[in-house]
Design a protein around this motif. Structure first.
Motif, PDB file in Angstrom:
ATOM      1  N   ALA A 110      -8.387   0.319   4.957  1.00 56.42           N
ATOM      2  CA  ALA A 110      -7.962   1.582   4.708  1.00 56.42           C
ATOM      3  C   ALA A 110      -8.839   2.286   3.544  1.00 56.42           C
ATOM      4  CB  ALA A 110      -6.452   1.972   4.699  1.00 56.42           C
ATOM      5  N   GLN A 111      -9.066   1.464   2.579  1.00 57.80           N
ATOM      6  CA  GLN A 111      -9.753   2.335   1.512  1.00 57.80           C
ATOM      7  C   GLN A 111     -11.010   2.864   1.755  1.00 57.80           C
ATOM      8  OE1 GLN A 111      -7.208   2.599  -0.357  1.00 57.80           O
ATOM      9  NE2 GLN A 111      -6.742   1.105  -1.805  1.00 57.80           N
ATOM     10  N   ARG A 112     -11.664   2.341   2.716  1.00 53.76           N
ATOM     11  CA  ARG A 112     -12.976   2.758   3.239  1.00 53.76           C
ATOM     12  C   ARG A 112     -13.021   4.260   3.516  1.00 53.76           C
ATOM     13  NH1 ARG A 112     -16.804  -1.702   5.677  1.00 53.76           N
ATOM     14  NH2 ARG A 112     -18.200  -0.099   5.101  1.00 53.76           N
ATOM     15  N   PHE A 113     -11.704   4.812   4.005  1.00 57.08           N
ATOM     16  CA  PHE A 113     -11.671   6.232   4.267  1.00 57.08           C
ATOM     17  C   PHE A 113     -10.873   7.046   3.353  1.00 57.08           C
ATOM     18  CE2 PHE A 113     -10.993   3.240   7.710  1.00 57.08           C
ATOM     19  CZ  PHE A 113     -12.192   3.380   8.808  1.00 57.08           C
ATOM     20  N   GLU A 114     -10.073   6.468   2.503  1.00 62.96           N
ATOM     21  CA  GLU A 114      -9.551   7.532   1.848  1.00 62.96           C
ATOM     22  C   GLU A 114     -10.268   8.024   0.660  1.00 62.96           C
ATOM     23  OE1 GLU A 114      -5.563   6.975  -1.228  1.00 62.96           O
ATOM     24  OE2 GLU A 114      -6.156   5.595  -0.155  1.00 62.96           O
ATOM     25  N   GLU A 115     -10.306   9.422   0.624  1.00 59.32           N
ATOM     26  CA  GLU A 115     -10.972  10.115  -0.281  1.00 59.32           C
ATOM     27  C   GLU A 115     -12.505  10.223   0.011  1.00 59.32           C
ATOM     28  OE1 GLU A 115      -9.639  12.334  -1.316  1.00 59.32           O
ATOM     29  OE2 GLU A 115      -7.983  11.997  -2.915  1.00 59.32           O
ATOM     30  N   GLY A 116     -12.839  10.065   1.387  1.00 54.46           N
ATOM     31  CA  GLY A 116     -14.185  10.333   1.698  1.00 54.46           C
ATOM     32  C   GLY A 116     -14.792   8.790   1.948  1.00 54.46           C
ATOM     33  N   ALA A 155       0.626  -1.232  -0.117  1.00 55.92           N
ATOM     34  CA  ALA A 155      -0.023  -0.105  -0.030  1.00 55.92           C
ATOM     35  C   ALA A 155       0.803   1.269   0.006  1.00 55.92           C
ATOM     36  CB  ALA A 155      -0.957   0.136   1.216  1.00 55.92           C
ATOM     37  N   ALA A 156       1.920   1.164   0.611  1.00 58.18           N
ATOM     38  CA  ALA A 156       2.872   2.434   0.638  1.00 58.18           C
ATOM     39  C   ALA A 156       3.537   2.814  -0.568  1.00 58.18           C
ATOM     40  CB  ALA A 156       4.121   2.220   1.514  1.00 58.18           C
ATOM     41  N   VAL A 157       3.729   1.942  -1.381  1.00 57.94           N
ATOM     42  CA  VAL A 157       4.410   1.873  -2.948  1.00 57.94           C
ATOM     43  C   VAL A 157       2.978   2.500  -3.715  1.00 57.94           C
ATOM     44  CG1 VAL A 157       5.070   0.813  -5.132  1.00 57.94           C
ATOM     45  CG2 VAL A 157       5.862  -0.207  -2.875  1.00 57.94           C
ATOM     46  N   ARG A 158       1.959   1.929  -3.610  1.00 55.06           N
ATOM     47  CA  ARG A 158       0.836   2.696  -4.217  1.00 55.06           C
ATOM     48  C   ARG A 158       0.432   3.915  -3.871  1.00 55.06           C
ATOM     49  NH1 ARG A 158      -4.231   4.915  -3.110  1.00 55.06           N
ATOM     50  NH2 ARG A 158      -4.361   3.616  -1.241  1.00 55.06           N
TER      51      ARG A 158
END
Length: 381
Positions: free
Chosen positions: A355-361, A78-81
């Motif tokens: 974590a994707q549930r929080f990123e950008e809303g 995820a850090a690379v992405r």
């Protein structure tokens, strides 16, 4: 870039993701931070200037082509992405309102990977957006900045924060400003936040400002345009990019599940020969493909400035995030108890997916945007 050149680049990225990037993943998980050499390697390979136009020093890939690469990068750690996503997107927020002098000082060096610019919008005590509490008071050619930010990606290792605040005494979008604040600004405290469940090593920071001086020359656009800079022309493509990162991570989870089902034998049968497992994987593959198509549809609509682009960006993020949760949960189930232990790859993928549930809303924010656009169109008729 010709089709042949792009296909060559795509093959190179996939080879990198499945080879060197996996070795970086092991190191990041072990050391709990992103080594500076990884930034250097990504910059040297040209992966940090893929989406920016050639006039800014980028490779000028179309948004849809860039997303094909984002799917691949998202199969990695995820850090690379996160590095690839942030650097290939921040220029959009800068470019639309930057003066030529600011393009030379900030935008082109950011595209070249010479400056790290962190997007600093989120606050601990406020909702993201017009609820900003961070404030500034203008004193001649300097703003005095007071307030707090938190969960700022690369917030402690950046050179500048692209920070959003408001003129003291204003409310709503009125009076919001976008400032490029030096990481070394006086009267600022910066601390790395505690370790998160997933997306380890990507450096999230908490900042406190107490009358920190910021030159007015470092303001993008005009006073009152802060939220337009934060959201206009930036948020929709960023949400679509995050949606595609969900597709990439789910693709990796599905690959791991297929591999496990093909190799694991119970009571004389490989798992893939058991209908319950085979059907589960069939459903996972179907949802993944549906998400990918919706994301690419949203990207095409954004590229042609469709009035539905904002709604579709939220739809793609909402659906892709929900798909990712189901696919990673199913993939972990296929692995059984073994997948719950480190250092199995599915364990890391499962953690990162949350974590994707929080990123950008959040999903709730996406539903709010979708509903608003639906009823705006319906009530206008």
């Amino acid at each position: 870039m010709t089709e042949a050149q792009f296909e060559k680049l795509k093959a190179e990225v996939e080879s990198y993701v499945r080879g060197p990037a996996e070795r970086w993943a092991v190191r990041i998980e072990r050391e709990r931070h992103v080594p500076p050499e990884l930034w250097d390697e990504l910059r040297g390979r040209g992966y940090l200037n893929l989406a920016a136009p050639e006039a800014l020093g980028g490779q000028g890939l179309s948004f849809t082509r860039y997303l094909e690469l984002m799917e691949l990068f998202s199969m990695s750690h995820a850090a690379v992405r996160m590095i690839v996503h942030v650097v290939n997107g921040t220029w959009r927020a800068l470019e639309r309102h930057a003066s030529e002098e600011q393009r030379s000082r900030f935008v082109r060096p950011s595209v070249a990977g010479e400056l790290k610019i962190a997007f600093a919008l989120t606050e601990a005590s406020a909702g993201t957006g017009a609820d900003l509490r961070c404030s500034v008071v203008r004193e001649g050619d300097v703003y005095s900045l007071t307030g707090e930010k938190h969960m700022i990606t690369f917030g402690s290792i950046c050179d500048y924060w692209l920070l959003f605040a408001r003129l003291a005494g204003t409310s709503g979008a009125e009076g919001t400003v976008a400032l490029l604040v030096s990481r070394d600004v006086p009267n600022a405290e910066v601390e790395v936040m505690p370790e998160s469940m997933g997306v380890r090593g990507s450096d999230h920071a908490r900042m406190r400002f107490r009358g920190s001086p910021v030159p007015v020359a470092n303001r993008l656009g005009q006073e009152g345009e802060g939220l337009d800079i934060a959201f206009g022309g930036f948020l929709a493509p960023s949400r679509i990019s995050v949606a595609m990162s969900c597709v990439g991570l789910a693709r990796r989870a599905l690959e791991l599940a297929i591999e496990r089902a093909g190799n694991r034998e119970t009571f004389g049968k490989r798992l893939f020969r058991r209908q319950a497992i085979a059907f589960m994987i069939a459903e996972m593959a179907t949802e993944l493909e549906a998400a990918r198509r919706l994301v690419m549809h949203a990207a095409h609509e954004w590229e042609r400035s469709s009035p539905q682009a904002d709604m579709l960006s939220s739809m793609s993020k909402l659906f892709a995030v929900s798909m990712l949760q189901r696919v990673t949960d199913g993939a972990l189930q296929v692995h059984g108890g073994l997948g719950y232990w480190q250092p199995h790859p599915i364990e890391r993928v499962y953690r990162d997916a949350r974590a994707q549930r929080f990123e950008e809303g959040t999903n709730e924010i996406q539903k709010t945007v979708i509903a608003r656009e639906i009823f705006k169109g319906a009530l206008a008729q």
